[in-house]
Design a protein around this motif. Structure first.
Motif, PDB file in Angstrom:
ATOM      1  N   GLY A 140       8.495 -15.916 -19.404  1.00 54.90           N
ATOM      2  CA  GLY A 140       7.880 -14.604 -19.556  1.00 54.90           C
ATOM      3  C   GLY A 140       6.797 -14.577 -18.432  1.00 54.90           C
ATOM      4  O   GLY A 140       5.474 -13.433 -17.758  1.00 54.90           O
ATOM      5  N   LEU A 141       5.796 -15.572 -18.894  1.00 59.00           N
ATOM      6  CA  LEU A 141       4.465 -15.983 -18.777  1.00 59.00           C
ATOM      7  C   LEU A 141       4.287 -15.975 -16.896  1.00 59.00           C
ATOM      8  O   LEU A 141       3.524 -15.371 -16.410  1.00 59.00           O
ATOM      9  CB  LEU A 141       4.203 -16.589 -19.200  1.00 59.00           C
ATOM     10  N   ALA A 142       5.517 -17.250 -16.612  1.00 58.67           N
ATOM     11  CA  ALA A 142       5.460 -16.840 -15.149  1.00 58.67           C
ATOM     12  C   ALA A 142       5.904 -15.664 -13.844  1.00 58.67           C
ATOM     13  O   ALA A 142       4.878 -15.996 -13.591  1.00 58.67           O
ATOM     14  CB  ALA A 142       6.683 -17.542 -15.074  1.00 58.67           C
ATOM     15  N   LEU A 143       6.478 -15.094 -14.518  1.00 60.05           N
ATOM     16  CA  LEU A 143       6.897 -13.595 -14.595  1.00 60.05           C
ATOM     17  C   LEU A 143       5.560 -12.784 -13.874  1.00 60.05           C
ATOM     18  O   LEU A 143       5.125 -12.151 -12.965  1.00 60.05           O
ATOM     19  CB  LEU A 143       8.254 -13.205 -14.952  1.00 60.05           C
ATOM     20  N   GLY A 144       5.379 -12.596 -15.179  1.00 60.46           N
ATOM     21  CA  GLY A 144       3.725 -11.468 -15.288  1.00 60.46           C
ATOM     22  C   GLY A 144       2.561 -12.290 -14.516  1.00 60.46           C
ATOM     23  O   GLY A 144       1.869 -11.114 -13.773  1.00 60.46           O
ATOM     24  N   VAL A 145       2.737 -13.355 -14.442  1.00 59.79           N
ATOM     25  CA  VAL A 145       1.225 -13.987 -13.304  1.00 59.79           C
ATOM     26  C   VAL A 145       1.965 -13.173 -11.931  1.00 59.79           C
ATOM     27  O   VAL A 145       0.901 -13.155 -11.642  1.00 59.79           O
ATOM     28  CB  VAL A 145       1.592 -15.402 -13.773  1.00 59.79           C
ATOM     29  N   ARG A 146       2.973 -14.063 -12.000  1.00 56.85           N
ATOM     30  CA  ARG A 146       3.666 -13.367 -10.691  1.00 56.85           C
ATOM     31  C   ARG A 146       2.826 -11.759 -10.121  1.00 56.85           C
ATOM     32  O   ARG A 146       2.852 -11.603  -9.253  1.00 56.85           O
ATOM     33  CB  ARG A 146       5.235 -13.909 -10.427  1.00 56.85           C
ATOM     34  N   MET A 147       3.660 -11.062 -11.064  1.00 58.94           N
ATOM     35  CA  MET A 147       3.769  -9.753 -11.096  1.00 58.94           C
ATOM     36  C   MET A 147       2.240  -8.721 -11.306  1.00 58.94           C
ATOM     37  O   MET A 147       1.640  -8.398 -10.000  1.00 58.94           O
ATOM     38  CB  MET A 147       4.422  -8.457 -12.478  1.00 58.94           C
ATOM     39  N   GLY A 148       0.968  -9.851 -11.855  1.00 59.78           N
ATOM     40  CA  GLY A 148      -0.006  -9.257 -11.650  1.00 59.78           C
ATOM     41  C   GLY A 148      -0.415 -10.103 -11.224  1.00 59.78           C
ATOM     42  O   GLY A 148      -2.024  -9.299  -9.695  1.00 59.78           O
ATOM     43  N   ARG A 149      -0.063 -10.993 -10.225  1.00 59.55           N
ATOM     44  CA  ARG A 149      -1.123 -11.415  -8.631  1.00 59.55           C
ATOM     45  C   ARG A 149      -0.794 -10.235  -7.603  1.00 59.55           C
ATOM     46  O   ARG A 149      -1.040  -9.620  -6.718  1.00 59.55           O
ATOM     47  CB  ARG A 149      -0.568 -12.679  -7.886  1.00 59.55           C
ATOM     48  N   ARG A 150       0.906  -9.750  -8.397  1.00 56.71           N
ATOM     49  CA  ARG A 150       0.873  -9.062  -6.628  1.00 56.71           C
ATOM     50  C   ARG A 150       0.198  -7.797  -7.207  1.00 56.71           C
ATOM     51  O   ARG A 150       0.260  -6.713  -5.863  1.00 56.71           O
ATOM     52  CB  ARG A 150       2.764  -8.420  -6.840  1.00 56.71           C
ATOM     53  N   ALA A 151       0.044  -6.477  -8.258  1.00 50.35           N
ATOM     54  CA  ALA A 151      -0.651  -5.351  -8.691  1.00 50.35           C
ATOM     55  C   ALA A 151      -1.840  -5.899  -8.155  1.00 50.35           C
ATOM     56  O   ALA A 151      -2.705  -4.883  -7.318  1.00 50.35           O
ATOM     57  CB  ALA A 151      -0.154  -5.489 -10.285  1.00 50.35           C
ATOM     58  N   LEU A 166      -8.168   0.666   7.700  1.00 47.29           N
ATOM     59  CA  LEU A 166      -6.992   1.133   7.847  1.00 47.29           C
ATOM     60  C   LEU A 166      -6.399   0.393   8.424  1.00 47.29           C
ATOM     61  O   LEU A 166      -4.531   0.566   8.775  1.00 47.29           O
ATOM     62  CB  LEU A 166      -7.618   2.666   8.361  1.00 47.29           C
ATOM     63  N   ASN A 167      -6.282  -0.933   8.364  1.00 48.94           N
ATOM     64  CA  ASN A 167      -5.295  -1.802   9.078  1.00 48.94           C
ATOM     65  C   ASN A 167      -4.523  -2.756   7.919  1.00 48.94           C
ATOM     66  O   ASN A 167      -3.990  -4.062   8.341  1.00 48.94           O
ATOM     67  CB  ASN A 167      -6.378  -2.748  10.331  1.00 48.94           C
ATOM     68  N   ALA A 168      -5.775  -2.847   6.880  1.00 44.54           N
ATOM     69  CA  ALA A 168      -5.342  -3.598   5.843  1.00 44.54           C
ATOM     70  C   ALA A 168      -3.939  -3.241   5.324  1.00 44.54           C
ATOM     71  O   ALA A 168      -3.318  -1.877   5.235  1.00 44.54           O
ATOM     72  CB  ALA A 168      -6.061  -3.032   4.167  1.00 44.54           C
ATOM     73  N   ARG A 169      -3.000  -3.929   5.106  1.00 39.68           N
ATOM     74  CA  ARG A 169      -1.498  -3.743   4.962  1.00 39.68           C
ATOM     75  C   ARG A 169      -1.216  -4.935   3.616  1.00 39.68           C
ATOM     76  O   ARG A 169      -1.846  -5.658   3.669  1.00 39.68           O
ATOM     77  CB  ARG A 169      -0.360  -3.429   5.748  1.00 39.68           C
ATOM     78  N   ILE A 170      -0.311  -4.277   2.580  1.00 41.13           N
ATOM     79  CA  ILE A 170       0.484  -5.252   1.823  1.00 41.13           C
ATOM     80  C   ILE A 170       1.897  -5.561   2.621  1.00 41.13           C
ATOM     81  O   ILE A 170       2.617  -4.705   2.103  1.00 41.13           O
ATOM     82  CB  ILE A 170       0.632  -4.147   0.325  1.00 41.13           C
ATOM     83  N   GLY A 171       2.207  -6.565   1.994  1.00 42.75           N
ATOM     84  CA  GLY A 171       3.210  -7.871   2.722  1.00 42.75           C
ATOM     85  C   GLY A 171       4.417  -7.648   2.032  1.00 42.75           C
ATOM     86  O   GLY A 171       3.898  -7.445   0.666  1.00 42.75           O
ATOM     87  N   LEU A 181       5.370   0.757  -4.913  1.00 43.88           N
ATOM     88  CA  LEU A 181       3.999   0.867  -4.520  1.00 43.88           C
ATOM     89  C   LEU A 181       3.411   0.580  -3.186  1.00 43.88           C
ATOM     90  O   LEU A 181       2.449   1.268  -2.908  1.00 43.88           O
ATOM     91  CB  LEU A 181       3.403   0.412  -5.998  1.00 43.88           C
ATOM     92  N   ALA A 182       3.690  -0.382  -2.885  1.00 41.22           N
ATOM     93  CA  ALA A 182       2.760  -1.237  -1.537  1.00 41.22           C
ATOM     94  C   ALA A 182       3.685  -0.374  -0.852  1.00 41.22           C
ATOM     95  O   ALA A 182       2.634  -0.455   0.163  1.00 41.22           O
ATOM     96  CB  ALA A 182       3.776  -2.980  -1.631  1.00 41.22           C
ATOM     97  N   ALA A 183       5.137  -0.128  -0.614  1.00 39.87           N
ATOM     98  CA  ALA A 183       5.403   0.478   0.804  1.00 39.87           C
ATOM     99  C   ALA A 183       4.685   1.633   0.579  1.00 39.87           C
ATOM    100  O   ALA A 183       4.450   2.452   2.093  1.00 39.87           O
ATOM    101  CB  ALA A 183       6.580   0.641   0.622  1.00 39.87           C
TER     102      ALA A 183
END
Length: 205
Positions: A140-151, A166-171, A181-183
């Motif tokens: 869960g910690l690994a999943l939370g860290v990954r989600m936190g980084r993406r957010a 305006l050229n900044a984008r989220i992969g 959210l990224a899309a």
């Protein structure tokens, strides 16, 4: 508290609840089955002792034992044949019945072996539950860290767009809420860029 920590804590709490519930159920089922088996076995021995008493043969049963628990004595004198677990530091299992108007025939045996087995099972359940909880918590910690980084990456990109980049984008990563959210942020940046370009053309014309 960031989203990664919240996810890790939620997963750890859920794992702890599941492990505790399963351990409690296993304990109760095992204890009930263990006691039922012991009661049945001692009751059979008592009935055999009753036949031996009627035939004048000796047995392990005792007549009106002085250490007979009051609850057993009261139930037997009402005409019931009972088995009874006497709790304490040294638990004792009793089986008793009335063989005449005033005489009680009783058998007893220590119940410490079963209590020790149940205690050993509890220790095993605690150890296993703790290990499972720790493993799931790390996942869960690994999943939370990954989600936190993406957010966090999505938030930083949105801030860059808000400041005019305006050229900044989220992969795109995955198909969960953060990916949507990224899309949405990318679509917002595209729409904003197109609107500004249209305004420039109108101004130029």
């Amino acid at each position: 508290m960031d989203i990664g920590t919240k996810v890790a804590l939620a997963v750890a709490a859920a794992a702890l609840c599941v492990a505790s519930t399963v351990g409690l159920l296993v304990h109760r089922i095992t204890a009930a089955d263990q006691l039922a088996t012991a009661r049945s076995d001692l009751d059979r021995q008592l009935m055999s002792a009753v036949y031996d008493h009627a035939a004048g043969r000796k047995s392990a049963a005792r007549l009106d034992p002085p250490d007979l628990p009051a609850a057993v004595s009261k139930a037997v004198r009402r005409g019931d044949r009972v088995t009874y677990l006497q709790d304490g530091p040294d638990p004792v299992l009793w089986a008793a019945t009335r063989v005449s108007d005033r005489t009680v025939l009783a058998l007893s045996r220590p119940y410490g072996h079963e209590a020790d087995e149940l205690a050993a099972l509890d220790r095993t359940l605690v150890t296993t539950g703790a290990a499972a909880t720790a493993g799931v918590s790390l996942a869960g910690l690994a999943l939370g860290v990954r989600m936190g980084r993406r957010a966090t990456a999505a938030a930083r990109t949105a801030e860059r767009i808000a400041h005019g980049d305006l050229n900044a984008r989220i992969g795109p990563q995955g198909r969960d809420e953060i990916a949507r959210l990224a899309a949405s942020v990318n679509a917002m940046a595209d729409a904003l860029g197109a609107r500004l370009e249209a305004e420039r053309r109108v101004t130029a014309d």
